[in-house]
Scaffold this motif. Structure first.
Motif, PDB file in Angstrom:
ATOM      1  N   UNK A 112      -3.528  -3.147  12.135  1.00 34.36           N
ATOM      2  CA  UNK A 112      -3.581  -1.711  11.820  1.00 34.36           C
ATOM      3  C   UNK A 112      -2.824  -0.893  12.880  1.00 34.36           C
ATOM      4  N   UNK A 113      -2.995  -1.253  14.139  1.00 35.21           N
ATOM      5  CA  UNK A 113      -2.240  -0.597  15.200  1.00 35.21           C
ATOM      6  C   UNK A 113      -0.742  -0.811  14.988  1.00 35.21           C
ATOM      7  N   UNK A 114      -0.360  -2.007  14.578  1.00 38.61           N
ATOM      8  CA  UNK A 114       1.051  -2.308  14.326  1.00 38.61           C
ATOM      9  C   UNK A 114       1.604  -1.423  13.215  1.00 38.61           C
ATOM     10  N   UNK A 115       0.793  -1.164  12.188  1.00 36.88           N
ATOM     11  CA  UNK A 115       1.229  -0.267  11.109  1.00 36.88           C
ATOM     12  C   UNK A 115       1.567   1.114  11.650  1.00 36.88           C
ATOM     13  N   UNK A 116       0.702   1.668  12.490  1.00 35.07           N
ATOM     14  CA  UNK A 116       0.936   3.021  13.010  1.00 35.07           C
ATOM     15  C   UNK A 116       2.186   3.065  13.901  1.00 35.07           C
ATOM     16  N   UNK A 117       2.437   1.995  14.600  1.00 35.05           N
ATOM     17  CA  UNK A 117       3.663   1.939  15.406  1.00 35.05           C
ATOM     18  C   UNK A 117       4.898   1.829  14.518  1.00 35.05           C
ATOM     19  N   UNK A 118       4.803   1.015  13.470  1.00 33.83           N
ATOM     20  CA  UNK A 118       5.955   0.786  12.597  1.00 33.83           C
ATOM     21  C   UNK A 118       6.334   2.025  11.798  1.00 33.83           C
ATOM     22  N   UNK A 119       5.348   2.866  11.444  1.00 34.97           N
ATOM     23  CA  UNK A 119       5.636   4.043  10.626  1.00 34.97           C
ATOM     24  C   UNK A 119       6.011   5.273  11.441  1.00 34.97           C
ATOM     25  N   UNK A 120       5.971   5.142  12.763  1.00 25.82           N
ATOM     26  CA  UNK A 120       6.288   6.284  13.629  1.00 25.82           C
ATOM     27  C   UNK A 120       7.741   6.724  13.413  1.00 25.82           C
ATOM     28  N   UNK A 121       7.908   7.997  13.086  1.00 26.60           N
ATOM     29  CA  UNK A 121       9.236   8.542  12.827  1.00 26.60           C
ATOM     30  C   UNK A 121       9.786   8.221  11.449  1.00 26.60           C
ATOM     31  N   UNK A 122       9.010   7.499  10.631  1.00 25.89           N
ATOM     32  CA  UNK A 122       9.476   7.091   9.305  1.00 25.89           C
ATOM     33  C   UNK A 122       8.436   7.379   8.227  1.00 25.89           C
ATOM     34  N   UNK A 123       7.526   8.284   8.488  1.00 29.02           N
ATOM     35  CA  UNK A 123       6.374   8.501   7.610  1.00 29.02           C
ATOM     36  C   UNK A 123       6.766   8.953   6.206  1.00 29.02           C
ATOM     37  N   UNK A 124       7.896   9.613   6.064  1.00 27.45           N
ATOM     38  CA  UNK A 124       8.290  10.143   4.756  1.00 27.45           C
ATOM     39  C   UNK A 124       9.257   9.228   4.010  1.00 27.45           C
ATOM     40  N   UNK A 125       9.575   8.086   4.578  1.00 30.77           N
ATOM     41  CA  UNK A 125      10.447   7.150   3.878  1.00 30.77           C
ATOM     42  C   UNK A 125       9.708   6.495   2.715  1.00 30.77           C
ATOM     43  N   UNK A 126      10.456   6.170   1.663  1.00 29.44           N
ATOM     44  CA  UNK A 126       9.860   5.694   0.418  1.00 29.44           C
ATOM     45  C   UNK A 126       9.006   4.449   0.613  1.00 29.44           C
ATOM     46  N   UNK A 127       9.537   3.444   1.351  1.00 28.68           N
ATOM     47  CA  UNK A 127       8.774   2.201   1.499  1.00 28.68           C
ATOM     48  C   UNK A 127       7.497   2.416   2.301  1.00 28.68           C
ATOM     49  N   UNK A 128       7.502   3.374   3.227  1.00 25.50           N
ATOM     50  CA  UNK A 128       6.299   3.681   3.997  1.00 25.50           C
ATOM     51  C   UNK A 128       5.272   4.383   3.117  1.00 25.50           C
ATOM     52  N   UNK A 129       5.719   5.327   2.316  1.00 26.30           N
ATOM     53  CA  UNK A 129       4.808   6.048   1.416  1.00 26.30           C
ATOM     54  C   UNK A 129       4.164   5.103   0.415  1.00 26.30           C
ATOM     55  N   UNK A 130       4.933   4.180  -0.121  1.00 24.61           N
ATOM     56  CA  UNK A 130       4.399   3.206  -1.086  1.00 24.61           C
ATOM     57  C   UNK A 130       3.352   2.323  -0.418  1.00 24.61           C
ATOM     58  N   UNK A 131       3.642   1.851   0.793  1.00 19.29           N
ATOM     59  CA  UNK A 131       2.715   0.978   1.507  1.00 19.29           C
ATOM     60  C   UNK A 131       1.421   1.718   1.826  1.00 19.29           C
ATOM     61  N   UNK A 132       1.533   3.011   2.165  1.00 20.30           N
ATOM     62  CA  UNK A 132       0.369   3.788   2.583  1.00 20.30           C
ATOM     63  C   UNK A 132      -0.577   4.093   1.425  1.00 20.30           C
TER      64      UNK A 132
END
Length: 336
Positions: free
Chosen positions: A18-38
């Motif tokens: 879960x911590x890794x997820x928050x690091x990976x999405x930093x600065x990319x929260x509005x990207x399509x693949x991040x939104x789908x995963x979330x």
């Protein structure tokens, strides 16, 4: 250094993922693949955890694109789920890699970075008479998978971790058994670690005190040019025979002439911008204001980009240069 074990259980721990997820999405929260995963975050994280527990995780789903700043590079971006995996792995392994690094290795390390390397280079340039500078030809493309895994086995004894690292490393190659993808978090750690043995040869075996490495950019300082040339020859043979790496032609000179490093020119009196860096800065500012003046960018977007490019130059003696560039390319009347 004692080999580390009992690491895999920490990697697959749900809170680590879960911590890794928050690091990976930093600065990319509005990207399509991040939104789908979330949308189904807990389910997706648990699926990733299960695939890791079962050792059935898929790796090697890459998206390729080229950048031309400052030179052409092929960037390999992993899928978002795989970027989470990379962070989960490095959350646990980072202390092992960090412990192996010498003080004067500056790339991809907390508390180090470009400015730290430049300040250290300034210190050495003031202290010594001569320098020699070199880097590795096509470094990421040249890293040997088998040699890298051999070095990792010297530090890690957890077989599951080694199998996972082997899968990540083997998921990409530019030629048979060679190459790491530029753009992956794991690649940065592996590449920095790979040259750590060269660092130790130079610092510990050869006794060179004036030395800095920023990824594959290396500079040595001494009061004897003969000594520097001798060390360069030893290092060249070491890298070619043990690591299958080839150095580009070296550049050496007196320190008072200036040491080119990371886009800057370091002299005993201070840090200056290289001519190519001045051109790069001017081109960026001109393009940013073009987008702003055509109403493609708003003030917030312009300010964000200018803050980044200006911040990069603040370490250098370049105030008058920046003033000239902004006077030349500054904002125009957008209502005209």
């Amino acid at each position: 250094m004692k080999r580390a074990g009992n690491l895999y259980s920490r990697i697959v721990d749900y809170e680590n993922i879960r911590l890794a997820y928050y690091k990976a999405q930093k600065g990319k929260r509005l990207k399509k693949d991040v939104l789908i995963f979330r949308k189904n975050l807990d389910l997706n994280l648990k699926q990733l955890q299960k695939s890791l527990i079962d050792e059935q995780v898929n790796v090697g789903v890459y998206h390729f694109f080229r950048i031309f700043d400052p030179k052409e590079r092929l960037i390999c971006a992993a899928a978002f789920k795989e970027r989470i995996l990379h962070h989960a792995v490095m959350n646990v392994l980072d202390p092992l890699f960090e412990k192996f690094q010498i003080y004067d290795s500056y790339a991809c390390r907390k508390g180090k970075g470009t400015h730290g390397a430049l300040h250290r280079a300034l210190y050495c340039t003031k202290r010594y008479r001569y320098f020699i500078k070199f880097d590795v030809r096509k470094y990421f493309d040249s890293i040997d998978h088998a040699q890298l895994m051999l070095l990792l086995r010297k530090k890690i004894k957890d077989r599951k971790v080694l199998r996972l690292l082997g899968s990540i490393i083997g998921s990409y190659q530019i030629s048979p058994g060679r190459g790491l993808p530029i753009g992956n978090l794991t690649s940065q750690y592996f590449a920095n670690f790979y040259l750590g043995y060269a660092d130790r040869l130079i610092k510990e075996s050869l006794g060179i005190r004036g030395y800095i490495r920023y990824m594959d950019d290396m500079i040595l300082w001494s009061d004897s040019m003969t000594r520097l040339q001798t060390v360069k020859g030893i290092l060249e043979s070491f890298l070619a025979n043990d690591f299958r790496l080839q150095l580009k032609p070296a550049y050496s000179n007196c320190c008072h002439s200036g040491v080119p490093f990371l886009g800057f020119l370091i002299k005993p009196k201070g840090i200056y911008l290289l001519r190519k860096s001045k051109l790069r800065f001017s081109n960026h500012v001109r393009e940013y204001y073009r987008l702003y003046n055509k109403n493609i960018w708003n003030e917030s977007t312009l300010a964000e980009h200018l803050k980044s490019i200006v911040g990069w130059t603040l370490i250098a003696k370049a105030q008058r240069f920046r003033y000239t560039v902004f006077r030349r390319y500054g904002p125009q009347d957008r209502t005209a």
